[in-house]
Design a protein around this motif. Structure first.
Motif, short mmCIF file in Angstrom:
data_model
loop_
_atom_site.label_atom_id
_atom_site.label_comp_id
_atom_site.label_asym_id
_atom_site.label_seq_id
_atom_site.Cartn_x
_atom_site.Cartn_y
_atom_site.Cartn_z
N PRO A 47 56.65 15.31 71.37
CA PRO A 47 56.39 16.72 71.66
C PRO A 47 57.66 17.56 71.50
CG PRO A 47 56.46 15.44 73.69
CD PRO A 47 56.58 14.46 72.57
N CYS A 48 57.47 18.77 70.95
CA CYS A 48 58.58 19.71 70.81
C CYS A 48 58.95 20.23 72.20
CB CYS A 48 58.16 20.86 69.89
SG CYS A 48 59.35 22.21 69.86
N PRO A 49 60.23 20.13 72.59
CA PRO A 49 60.61 20.58 73.93
C PRO A 49 60.46 22.09 74.10
CG PRO A 49 62.54 19.86 72.68
CD PRO A 49 61.35 19.56 71.84
N SER A 50 60.45 22.86 73.01
CA SER A 50 60.32 24.31 73.18
C SER A 50 58.86 24.76 73.19
CB SER A 50 61.05 25.09 72.07
OG SER A 50 61.93 24.29 71.38
N CYS A 51 58.01 24.19 72.34
CA CYS A 51 56.65 24.73 72.28
C CYS A 51 55.57 23.67 72.48
CB CYS A 51 56.43 25.48 70.96
SG CYS A 51 56.26 24.39 69.54
N GLY A 52 55.92 22.40 72.56
CA GLY A 52 54.91 21.38 72.88
C GLY A 52 54.14 20.85 71.68
N THR A 75 61.24 17.58 63.12
CA THR A 75 61.27 19.04 63.04
C THR A 75 59.95 19.61 63.53
OG1 THR A 75 62.70 18.84 61.11
CG2 THR A 75 61.62 20.97 61.44
N CYS A 76 60.01 20.70 64.28
CA CYS A 76 58.79 21.36 64.75
C CYS A 76 58.31 22.31 63.66
CB CYS A 76 59.06 22.13 66.04
SG CYS A 76 57.58 23.03 66.58
N PRO A 77 57.07 22.11 63.17
CA PRO A 77 56.58 22.98 62.09
C PRO A 77 56.30 24.40 62.58
CG PRO A 77 54.88 21.41 62.77
CD PRO A 77 56.10 21.07 63.57
N TYR A 78 56.27 24.62 63.89
CA TYR A 78 55.95 25.96 64.41
C TYR A 78 57.19 26.75 64.78
CZ TYR A 78 51.37 23.96 64.33
OH TYR A 78 50.24 23.36 63.90
N CYS A 79 58.08 26.15 65.59
CA CYS A 79 59.24 26.94 66.04
C CYS A 79 60.54 26.51 65.37
CB CYS A 79 59.37 26.88 67.57
SG CYS A 79 59.98 25.29 68.18
N GLY A 80 60.50 25.45 64.56
CA GLY A 80 61.70 25.06 63.81
C GLY A 80 62.68 24.22 64.60
N HIS A 81 62.34 23.86 65.83
CA HIS A 81 63.23 23.02 66.64
C HIS A 81 63.50 21.69 65.91
CE1 HIS A 81 64.87 21.01 70.23
NE2 HIS A 81 64.17 19.96 69.82
N LYS A 82 64.76 21.25 65.96
CA LYS A 82 65.12 19.99 65.27
C LYS A 82 65.71 19.00 66.25
CE LYS A 82 65.71 21.47 60.52
NZ LYS A 82 64.69 20.60 59.93
ZN LIG Z 1 58.28 23.85 68.62
#
Ligand SMILES: [Zn+2]
Ligand SMILES: [Zn+2]
Length: 371
Positions: A15-20, A33-40
């Protein structure tokens, strides 16, 4: 139907820590990589090495000693070619990449497998490969228009294919015959230009045979055997080379956003293929050991020992398209970008070209005739 359990709750593996949302493996930089918020997020470097396992031990392995690709991995079988895809939600079964049919079976929890030791991560991203594929298609002059399907962005998908590699010691006992050439001077008669009988000599080759027997031994390292039968071995060989020196220890994070295929060739069957592949080298070792100019081998028996293996996953992009009741397959090495695919010819396009050339010749003849 107890063994078919459809997954109800949605599992987040990374899970992405910023948006889940689910983090996916990005081949361009090797980060999750998060496809929504770009978190890496970096995949933790593993200190573990890609180790070889003892073959004898694993041949007797029980299902409870086997592993999973990832906890919560799902499995679905193509009703057409029998390939079994393994994937982690949020991936879906979709279309079979090898025969192009829509998979209708319900995914179930993946059965245990001999866990992979290592893999080569995807080095090329899907959009970059799609561009290469469009170039490749436009260079296929006579391809039927239906193949333009492969130019669509979603026509190919990333899959890890299963492979086995084996190491083995071999000791071979043989019996045979050694042939040595020798030459004998023979006398013969012929008529010269004046018609006189003359005596001449010539060298004639003979072979002296003697029996031979002995032992040869050789160590074979990393003999690569495909674990899939959904792709022809010719097509798989054409995708080589694989940079196996870059193998990474297995980590499910590399699979995030990709599918993997379950091996259809099991560990024991794989080694039978090894025997066939290395037989040619062993035979040439025996011939060299016999020596002489020619050899015959009467008996040959090989003992294999110290066998070890690795289960590896190697990355490809693949897609299949059905057109006029034929299946067109494209497979791409996701490390090197090597494209292998069916190169069908459109009869119509070829006929049009022939007509065009004939017309051109006819016009030329008419023009020159007038002069
Ligand atoms: Zn994210
Ligand atoms: Zn299939």
């Amino acid at each position: 139907m107890q063994n078919v359990e459809a997954p109800t709750e949605k599992v987040h593996h990374f899970p992405c820590p910023s948006c889940g949302a689910d983090l996916l493996y990005e081949p361009r930089d090797g980060f999750l990589t998060c496809p929504y918020c770009g978190h890496k997020e970096a995949i933790p470097q593993s200190a573990a090495e890609v180790v070889e396992r003892s073959f004898e031990q694993y041949l007797r392995v029980r299902p409870e000693q086997m592993g999973q690709l990832a906890s919560g991995a799902l499995e679905v079988q193509c009703q057409s070619c029998g390939a079994k895809s393994l994937f982690m939600p949020p991936e879906v079964a979709g279309r079979c990449e090898f025969c192009g049919v829509q998979i209708v079976a319900q995914p179930k929890s993946a059965d245990p497998i001999v866990a992979p030791e290592g893999l080569l991560p995807f080095a090329l991203a899907q959009p970059d490969v799609a561009v290469k594929l469009r170039e490749w298609l436009s260079s296929r002059w006579f391809a039927p228009n239906g193949l333009k399907h492969f130019a669509e962005p979603e026509a190919i998908h990333g899959i890890y294919l299963p492979f086995w590699t084996y190491d083995t010691n071999t000791a071979t006992y043989y019996t045979g015959q050694r042939g040595d050439y020798y030459y004998v001077t023979e006398t013969y008669y012929e008529k010269d230009q004046q018609g006189n009988q003359v005596q001449r000599t010539r060298q004639v080759r003979h072979t002296r045979w003697s029996s031979a027997s002995g032992n040869v031994s050789r160590w074979f390292d990393d003999v690569l055997i495909p674990g899939t039968v959904s792709l022809s071995s010719d097509r798989l060989r054409a995708l080589e080379p694989w940079d196996l020196s870059e193998l990474k220890p297995y980590n499910p994070a590399f699979l995030s956003g990709f599918k993997a295929h379950r091996y259809q060739v099991d560990l024991g069957q794989g080694f039978e293929h090894v025997k066939v592949i290395i037989a040619g080298q062993i035979e040439s070792d025996v011939r060299e050991d016999i020596g002489g100019d020619v050899q015959t081998i009467d008996e040959l028996s090989t003992h294999y020992s110290g066998i070890t293996f690795k289960h590896l996953l190697l990355p490809v992009y693949a897609g299949a398209y059905r057109f006029n009741n034929k299946v067109y397959q494209i497979v791409i090495n996701a490390r090197t970008g090597e494209i292998q695919g069916d190169r069908p010819y459109s009869v119509l396009k070829i006929l049009l070209l022939i007509v065009f050339v004939l017309l051109a010749i006819l016009i030329l003849i008419l023009v020159f005739d007038k002069k």
